[in-house]
Design a protein around this motif. Sequence first.
Motif, PDB file in Angstrom:
ATOM      1  N   ALA A  95       0.858  -1.286  -0.137  1.00  6.78           N
ATOM      2  CA  ALA A  95      -0.133  -0.030   0.036  1.00  6.78           C
ATOM      3  C   ALA A  95       0.874   1.253   0.012  1.00  6.78           C
ATOM      4  N   GLY A  96       2.073   1.219   0.726  1.00  2.67           N
ATOM      5  CA  GLY A  96       3.018   2.392   0.692  1.00  2.67           C
ATOM      6  C   GLY A  96       3.638   2.462  -0.560  1.00  2.67           C
ATOM      7  N   GLU A  97       3.699   1.751  -1.541  1.00  2.00           N
ATOM      8  CA  GLU A  97       4.250   1.640  -2.741  1.00  2.00           C
ATOM      9  C   GLU A  97       5.973   1.956  -2.169  1.00  2.00           C
ATOM     10  N   VAL A  98       6.312   0.997  -1.136  1.00  2.63           N
ATOM     11  CA  VAL A  98       7.794   1.112  -1.026  1.00  2.63           C
ATOM     12  C   VAL A  98       8.889   0.858  -2.095  1.00  2.63           C
ATOM     13  N   PHE A  99       8.475  -0.284  -2.876  1.00  2.00           N
ATOM     14  CA  PHE A  99       9.000  -0.541  -3.910  1.00  2.00           C
ATOM     15  C   PHE A  99       8.523  -0.164  -5.349  1.00  2.00           C
ATOM     16  N   GLY A 100       7.693   0.760  -5.339  1.00  5.77           N
ATOM     17  CA  GLY A 100       6.930   1.154  -6.487  1.00  5.77           C
ATOM     18  C   GLY A 100       5.621   0.276  -6.637  1.00  5.77           C
ATOM     19  N   LYS A 101       5.134   0.383  -7.645  1.00  8.47           N
ATOM     20  CA  LYS A 101       3.939  -0.337  -7.823  1.00  8.47           C
ATOM     21  C   LYS A 101       4.016  -1.780  -7.969  1.00  8.47           C
ATOM     22  N   LEU A 102       3.115  -2.563  -7.503  1.00  3.65           N
ATOM     23  CA  LEU A 102       2.913  -4.053  -7.749  1.00  3.65           C
ATOM     24  C   LEU A 102       2.344  -4.510  -9.089  1.00  3.65           C
ATOM     25  N   ARG A 103       3.136  -5.254  -9.640  1.00  6.31           N
ATOM     26  CA  ARG A 103       2.969  -5.608 -10.947  1.00  6.31           C
ATOM     27  C   ARG A 103       2.363  -6.969 -11.249  1.00  6.31           C
ATOM     28  N   ARG A 104       3.183  -8.042 -10.279  1.00  4.48           N
ATOM     29  CA  ARG A 104       2.642  -9.642 -10.473  1.00  4.48           C
ATOM     30  C   ARG A 104       3.047 -10.227  -9.148  1.00  4.48           C
ATOM     31  N   LEU A 105       2.045 -11.304  -8.949  1.00  2.00           N
ATOM     32  CA  LEU A 105       2.260 -12.096  -7.974  1.00  2.00           C
ATOM     33  C   LEU A 105       2.037 -13.506  -8.344  1.00  2.00           C
ATOM     34  N   ASP A 106       2.915 -14.409  -7.763  1.00  2.00           N
ATOM     35  CA  ASP A 106       2.987 -15.757  -8.103  1.00  2.00           C
ATOM     36  C   ASP A 106       2.906 -16.676  -6.829  1.00  2.00           C
ATOM     37  N   LEU A 107       1.896 -17.514  -6.752  1.00  2.00           N
ATOM     38  CA  LEU A 107       1.996 -18.490  -5.477  1.00  2.00           C
ATOM     39  C   LEU A 107       2.453 -19.857  -6.000  1.00  2.00           C
ATOM     40  N   ARG A 108       3.365 -20.288  -5.160  1.00  2.00           N
ATOM     41  CA  ARG A 108       3.743 -21.794  -5.333  1.00  2.00           C
ATOM     42  C   ARG A 108       3.620 -22.639  -4.223  1.00  2.00           C
ATOM     43  N   ASN A 109       2.505 -23.195  -3.924  1.00  2.00           N
ATOM     44  CA  ASN A 109       2.134 -24.071  -3.027  1.00  2.00           C
ATOM     45  C   ASN A 109       2.246 -25.566  -3.090  1.00  2.00           C
ATOM     46  N   TYR A 110       3.171 -26.172  -2.756  1.00  2.00           N
ATOM     47  CA  TYR A 110       3.674 -27.459  -2.767  1.00  2.00           C
ATOM     48  C   TYR A 110       3.230 -28.208  -1.567  1.00  2.00           C
ATOM     49  N   ALA A 111       1.879 -28.544  -1.337  1.00  2.00           N
ATOM     50  CA  ALA A 111       1.506 -28.904  -0.211  1.00  2.00           C
ATOM     51  C   ALA A 111       1.399 -30.454   0.116  1.00  2.00           C
ATOM     52  N   MET A 112       1.527 -31.147   1.219  1.00  2.00           N
ATOM     53  CA  MET A 112       1.733 -32.565   1.558  1.00  2.00           C
ATOM     54  C   MET A 112       0.399 -33.312   1.077  1.00  2.00           C
TER      55      MET A 112
END
Length: 368
Positions: free
Chosen positions: A134-151
Amino acid sequence: VTDKKGIAIIGYGGFGAFIHKAWDAMENARVVAVCDSDPTRNPGGVAFYDCVTDMLSDRAVDIVSVATPPSSHKDLAIQAMQAGKNVLIEKPLALSERDGELVRQVARDTGRVATVNFVLRYNPIVEMLRDIVAGEVFGKLRRLDLRNYAMQETVPEGHWFWDPRTSGRILLEHGVHFFDLAAMLVGAGVNKAFSLGVERKPGMEDRVFAAVEYNNSVIGTFWHSFTRPRELETTTFHFAFDLGEIDMVGWIPLELRIWGWTDKAGVEKIRSFGSAVELGAEKIEHIRAHSSDLYYDVDYLIDTHITLPDAKLDVYASGLRAIMDDLIAAIESPSHTMRVTLDDALEAVRVAEKATLFAHPTQPAVES
Ligand SMILES: NC(=O)c1ccc[n+]([C@@H]2O[C@H](COP(=O)([O-])OP(=O)(O)OC[C@H]3O[C@@H](n4cnc5c(N)ncnc54)[C@H](O)[C@@H]3O)[C@@H](O)[C@H]2O)c1
């Protein structure tokens, strides 16, 4: 003791027993009843009902936690609210957007407090990430990627988890946690969603991928597999900004790995997380950084890890207490807005359903 809110848990399986323990450590609430259609699930020590209607007439019950498998959430939540109880519904809210809307309508009609147990929103690591985004500490958010390797151990062959009519498949049963987190962080609705899924054997789809485009042009990708040995279970949620990257580590997140360029305000934001947080900021020569079509004035490189000192199950349990506290605040003060609203829960179902129907168009997640 008497002004403690009375909680009843419907569905006393693996998760029901866990939330019981977590909520029993609360000062303003306690578990007074358990309801399970299987009488062997009676834990003892509190009232036990094998019939939901009987449990709902117990006047000691103020809040009903619906912790049964997903296909029963809608009807049980509606029944509980119509009996005058407030409800904390396990995820997902329902197996379709239409069913979720029915639950929301009954909450409005009865004036009961209702929410869904998106416990991740109450995690301190998630709160820090939310502030950084929200504070754009590293500028704008462009992408997110979840890697959920569950048991795979907790969901053996034959478990209801693999039955689409009961679970709605992985994106509805489990993916909603992460669609919700992403919606909170991205702060925009979903424009497009699709998915791919592959089966271990017929009828056992254990690996799924979903891609989502948000209305503010952020792109999210989500992988879930339920195939790993317990010891090798990992979850990493990656976030890419114009000027840096963050990895949030753990299904119950315990760690942020942070790297990127920022300005003084960004450094102050991270400093505000407290003295226990390693700032990892190095002053660099002033740069007018160009990323995409934006320019940023930066003076610092941040390269740090933030880790919670607590054990995973303690963080999980305190999140469960925090959402219960939030629900109790909403019962006591109608103007209190919960951190997870039914609109949030409905949006997660809508995205999961949309993505699921892409891969399974002839097999709707559920008929209501
Ligand atoms: N929020 C979280 O972090 C989290 C974590 C784990 C599980 N969950 C959710 O909790 C729910 C339960 O999962 P679980 O792993 O404990 O399942 P489980 O199979 O271990 O337990 C379900 C229990 O519900 C009972 N039950 C089923 N239908 C019932 C009905 N109509 N009335 C009364 N009892 C009924 C069963 O007898 C069983 O004891 C699921 O929705 C799951 O998604 C949430």
